[in-house]
Scaffold this active site. Sequence first.
Site, PDB file in Angstrom:
ATOM      1  N   CYS A  79      -7.161 -14.970  -1.864  1.00 31.84           N
ATOM      2  CA  CYS A  79      -7.022 -15.990  -0.819  1.00 31.84           C
ATOM      3  C   CYS A  79      -8.386 -16.308  -0.204  1.00 31.84           C
ATOM      4  CB  CYS A  79      -6.033 -15.527   0.246  1.00 31.84           C
ATOM      5  SG  CYS A  79      -6.472 -13.983   1.070  1.00 31.84           S
TER       6      CYS A  79
ATOM      7  N   ASP B 239       0.325  -0.242   0.814  1.00 28.47           N
ATOM      8  CA  ASP B 239      -0.424  -0.944   1.857  1.00 28.47           C
ATOM      9  C   ASP B 239      -1.020   0.083   2.807  1.00 28.47           C
ATOM     10  OD1 ASP B 239      -0.517  -4.077   2.672  1.00 28.47           O
ATOM     11  OD2 ASP B 239      -0.731  -2.821   4.457  1.00 28.47           O
ATOM     12  N   SER B 240      -2.072  -0.313   3.515  1.00 26.57           N
ATOM     13  CA  SER B 240      -2.715   0.603   4.461  1.00 26.57           C
ATOM     14  C   SER B 240      -2.043   0.577   5.826  1.00 26.57           C
ATOM     15  CB  SER B 240      -4.193   0.244   4.617  1.00 26.57           C
ATOM     16  OG  SER B 240      -4.321  -1.080   5.126  1.00 26.57           O
TER      17      SER B 240
ATOM     18  N   PHE C 125      -1.469  -3.912  -2.005  1.00 19.95           N
ATOM     19  CA  PHE C 125      -1.760  -4.796  -0.867  1.00 19.95           C
ATOM     20  C   PHE C 125      -0.471  -5.564  -0.542  1.00 19.95           C
ATOM     21  CE2 PHE C 125      -5.689  -4.566  -3.427  1.00 19.95           C
ATOM     22  CZ  PHE C 125      -6.593  -4.067  -2.504  1.00 19.95           C
TER      23      PHE C 125
ATOM     24  N   ASP D 217      -2.422  -8.266  -4.424  1.00 14.24           N
ATOM     25  CA  ASP D 217      -2.631  -9.439  -3.568  1.00 14.24           C
ATOM     26  C   ASP D 217      -3.458  -9.040  -2.355  1.00 14.24           C
ATOM     27  OD1 ASP D 217      -2.463 -11.901  -2.334  1.00 14.24           O
ATOM     28  OD2 ASP D 217      -0.388 -11.628  -1.649  1.00 14.24           O
TER      29      ASP D 217
ATOM     30  N   ALA E 125      -5.831   0.945  -0.691  1.00 17.05           N
ATOM     31  CA  ALA E 125      -5.358   0.501  -2.005  1.00 17.05           C
ATOM     32  C   ALA E 125      -6.166   1.110  -3.145  1.00 17.05           C
ATOM     33  CB  ALA E 125      -5.403  -1.021  -2.079  1.00 17.05           C
TER      34      ALA E 125
END
Length: 409
Positions: free
Chosen positions: A348, A259-260, A237, A308, A288
């Site tokens: 987050c 990452d995508s 990520f 992350d 991911a």
Amino acid sequence: MTQPSFSSPEAAPTIRLKPKANARAIRHGAPWVYDNELVIDRRTKSIAPGTIARLEDAERNFLALVAVNPNSRIFARVLDRDAAAQIDEAWFAAKFAAALAHRETLYEAPFYRLIHAEADGLPGVVIDRFGDTAVVQPNAAWADILIEPLVEALRTVTGVTTVVMNGTGRARGLEGLEETTEILSGAVEGLIPVPMNGATYMADLMGGQKTGLFYDQRPNHGFAQRLVKGKKVLDVFSHVGGFALASLAGGAESALSVDSSAAALELAEKGAAAMGKSDAFATRKGDAFDVLAALAEEGESFDVVICDPPAFAPSKPALEKGLRAYERVARMAAPLVREGGYLGLCSCSHAADLDKFRGACNRGIGRGVGHLGRSAQLIHTGFAGADHPLMPQLAESGYLKALFYRIVS
């Protein structure tokens, strides 16, 4: 959005708490008033979103000047506890001056979060600074309406020449606001190189996520740098290179970003090139979870793995599903860590507090490496940087958590 009529505090409409509402919480610093705490009638329902109003307790005692939005569950946001305050350019300038003094104490270069919403006295407003450019996210109706005096004060106090309004994201939807991104002052010419922890990140202010770059992980990037010298690092990520570029700046032998988003990985590659680290940097585009599974099948392993992800639990209804996702990340990432290596796991999510997030990570690690005869030591807990201050009366302002584990036998 049309400016509601408001020329002075005396002209402001009044809203009132219900008798059983907790007026003490407002007096002690709580920044929000929910719709179920107020006396709601036809008059209050008709107040235009973004209007500045006087908040009173059930006995008609003044509590605060507030910004009202009848379309939001957060009906009122506290702006000032002075009944005579004028919410104008000078008022904004005072807020910016106080925020700027703190950031200039922290950082030598002007790259940081300047305004962190309620914690900096501007509810619903986020401002990130990129040198002489600032990106404003007005995530509340009152800030949308008062964007002109806000921007003038911002330019005067900070000296920025370019101001971008990024009006996108879930928060604006909850306020009933339209999504829009526009340049309010100056011009944006291409990507902006951002120095942080010795790394260089490329910020796309017009097409990137949110303001273009995330400053909140700065101290956690710094901690990770202490673990990576001469090591092989996996950053899942990764977005625009997050932990991977920080690791290369910290002396990592190599770093792989997953990452995508092809656009985000392209920015990461440009950041690595700007650092002269392209030879040590690689990217892998894909989901991911799919990439984690593929790396395991390929027999890959790393000295340091850091994950992350985006907010899997952005709200309370999404909490249980989100915790399962965090557990899955930990379960799949832990086996990729070499014995004696390190695993970093981040969240987050507002709704997932530290205890719940840590519990999900602990379960996932146990499921991931327990059968291999390994266990984990929790060695560090990190949070957002000091340019993202926490408002003690608002738990939501302390959203970021980062857990670092050592995988041992």
